[in-house]
Design an enzyme around this catalytic site. Structure first.
Site, mmCIF file in Angstrom:
data_model
loop_
_atom_site.group_PDB
_atom_site.id
_atom_site.type_symbol
_atom_site.label_atom_id
_atom_site.label_comp_id
_atom_site.label_asym_id
_atom_site.label_seq_id
_atom_site.Cartn_x
_atom_site.Cartn_y
_atom_site.Cartn_z
ATOM 1 N N VAL A 1 0.825 -1.211 0.000
ATOM 2 C CA VAL A 1 0.000 0.000 0.000
ATOM 3 C C VAL A 1 0.853 1.253 0.000
ATOM 4 C CG1 VAL A 1 -1.716 1.333 1.292
ATOM 5 C CG2 VAL A 1 -1.954 -1.140 1.093
ATOM 6 N N LEU B 1 -7.022 -0.922 -3.343
ATOM 7 C CA LEU B 1 -6.133 -1.339 -4.426
ATOM 8 C C LEU B 1 -6.191 -2.846 -4.616
ATOM 9 C CD1 LEU B 1 -2.992 0.797 -3.466
ATOM 10 C CD2 LEU B 1 -4.930 1.452 -4.932
ATOM 11 N N CYS C 1 -6.059 -9.305 1.720
ATOM 12 C CA CYS C 1 -7.152 -8.463 2.220
ATOM 13 C C CYS C 1 -8.369 -9.235 2.691
ATOM 14 C CB CYS C 1 -7.569 -7.466 1.141
ATOM 15 S SG CYS C 1 -6.329 -6.205 0.788
#
Length: 476
Positions: A11, A153, A264
């Site tokens: 990130v 993302l 994630c």
């Protein structure tokens, strides 16, 4: 605007580089001297298409730099992003926030007055409140702000997601933070008419978890429908198309497969569950999603065994694709891992291929022969199992593949190949969400158009081409 980004992981590095590409002066800071030294030499530590070139271009332009010196990084910065890791705590499931809080403590005495500290790491509700208290313990109230700006993302298309986002979410508790962070995004995105959603800080923190939990649920839903399709002699790709063309549903994340993975979805669904438990709220749909997804990954091994008559002891299985999705080297919670481990417990010998994930796979898998060519991986195998639909895997010459395997068994867990193509090449195929009845499949192919030829039409309009093959629908 000068920006400091704390953390050069996925990130932090992508975000910092993209902010620089928008014309900002960006300093990325990390405690890992080896990583910073490599970045200064132009060596990017993660695999993300296009990132190497973007880093090189912005370093050359003087807009992007790297350092281990936090004081130098935050000096003069109007915005300081915290983009450190928040891995799940072992045995707990909730997010480990120690790196976030450490960053807050260390930057607190160093930031300029009126700096806005923005938490970009994925964090539970209330984390911004704690960060504000930490900084406030050494600075006067009103001399700094704390905001939330979650990232959305997707690995493999992260640069595009940053540059052309669906929306930007900003959580603030004061007007100064709202103005500064909105200005940072508004200028480069106003031409695209990108919505900028400004919320309370706690709402912003919850949005990221809620979005990922919903997408994980959508994936799990289509996976369970795929199981039903197999039993009722239906086709999940056509089902997903018929559902997804409803604008209320959409086609994204309706690609049936071996279960979701990555950095994630598994982490964020578990963290959301723990947050809900802490507040005495039941989120049963998310709980069932987590349970069903974990069971599915291992159940795929049984699908491989069924394709080989129920026994794999002493057999060689060629696994094509190891990372949790194409265009990334990320092996975190990849479906390939539990599938391989389960097959190994039943006595199978595993050979595996992945275009970029082999180095990371070596850190996770044991007793697996890792091969850098897909055909060599399949040579002499009793079954070929497709787990990740990389482009070079989808474009394999199936006729050639058939000539080098020991048994012509193909288990396509991503529906990567055109229906009938593998059978025509001589393989016995077990796919996801398709009937195992050869007679039914043959009859269907006579009566129905191929899904890729299906178009929508209205009163003779030309229609829109809808590709439902693997890889055309984002599966996280």
């Amino acid at each position: 605007m000068k920006i400091a980004v704390i953390g050069t992981g996925y990130v932090g590095l992508v975000s910092g580089t993209c902010f620089a590409a928008w014309g900002n002066e960006v300093v990325c800071v990390d405690k890992n001297t080896q990583k910073i030294n490599a970045l200064e030499l132009g060596v990017v530590p993660i695999y993300e298409p296009g990132l190497d070139e973007l880093v090189e271009r912005n370093v050359a332009a003087g807009r992007l730099s790297f350092t281990c010196n936090l004081a130098n990084a935050v000096k003069g910065a109007a915005v300081v992003f915290i983009a450190v890791g928040t891995p799940p705590r072992a045995g707990h499931g909730d997010a480990d926030l120690s790196f976030v809080y450490m960053a807050a403590r260390e930057l607190a005495p160093l930031i300029d007055d009126n700096a806005v500290v923005v938490v970009k790491s994925t964090v539970p509700v209330g984390t911004g409140d704690v960060v504000e208290k930490i900084i406030g313990s050494v600075r006067k109230a009103g001399t700094f702000s704390v905001a939330s700006n979650p990232e959305f993302l997707r690995e493999g298309v992260a640069i595009r997601d940053f540059m052309e986002p669906d929306r930007v979410v900003i959580g603030v508790e004061d007007e100064h933070a709202r103005k500064v962070v909105t200005e940072l995004y508004n200028a480069p995105l106003e031409v695209q008419m990108t919505p900028i959603v400004v919320t309370q800080r706690r709402t912003s923190e919850l949005i990221k978890y809620a979005a990922n939990a919903f997408l994980a649920t959508k994936i799990t839903f289509i996976n369970e429908l795929a199981d039903l399709c197999e039993q009722v002699e239906s086709n999940v790709s056509e089902l997903a198309l018929g559902m997804g063309l409803d604008k209320r549903i959409g086609t994204s994340f309706l690609n049936a497969g071996p279960g979701y993975g990555g950095s994630c979805f598994p982490k964020d669904t578990m963290a959301l569950l723990r947050t809900a438990q802490d507040y005495g709220v039941a989120v049963r749909i998310v709980q069932e999603t987590v349970t069903a997804n974990e069971a599915r990954k291992r159940r795929m091994a049984l699908k491989v065994m069924d394709a080989l008559g129920g026994e794999v002891d002493g057999l060689t299985i060629a696994v094509l694709g190891l990372t949790f999705k194409p265009d990334t080297d990320d092996m975190r919670d990849a479906p390939s891992v539990p599938l391989i481990e389960t097959l190994q417990r039943f006595g199978a010998r595993i050979r595996a291929y992945d275009p970029v994930g082999i180095e990371n796979a070596q850190q996770i898998l044991s007793d697996v022969e890792l091969i850098e060519d897909p055909y060599e991986c399949a040579r002499g195998a009793d079954a070929v199992v497709v787990i990740t639909e990389w482009g070079d895997i989808r474009s394999l010459d199936l006729s050639r593949l058939k000539t080098i395997v020991r048994q012509p068994v193909l288990v396509d867990l991503r529906n990567a190949y055109e229906p009938g193509a593998a059978e025509k090449a001589g393989f016995r195929v077990s796919a996801i969400g398709r009937s195992t009845s050869a007679r039914h499949d043959a009859r269907s192919s006579e009566l129905l158009p191929h899904p890729a030829d299906v178009v929508t039409s209205s009163r003779g309009a030309s229609g829109v081409h809808c590709d439902v093959m693997g890889g055309s629908v984002d599966n996280g």
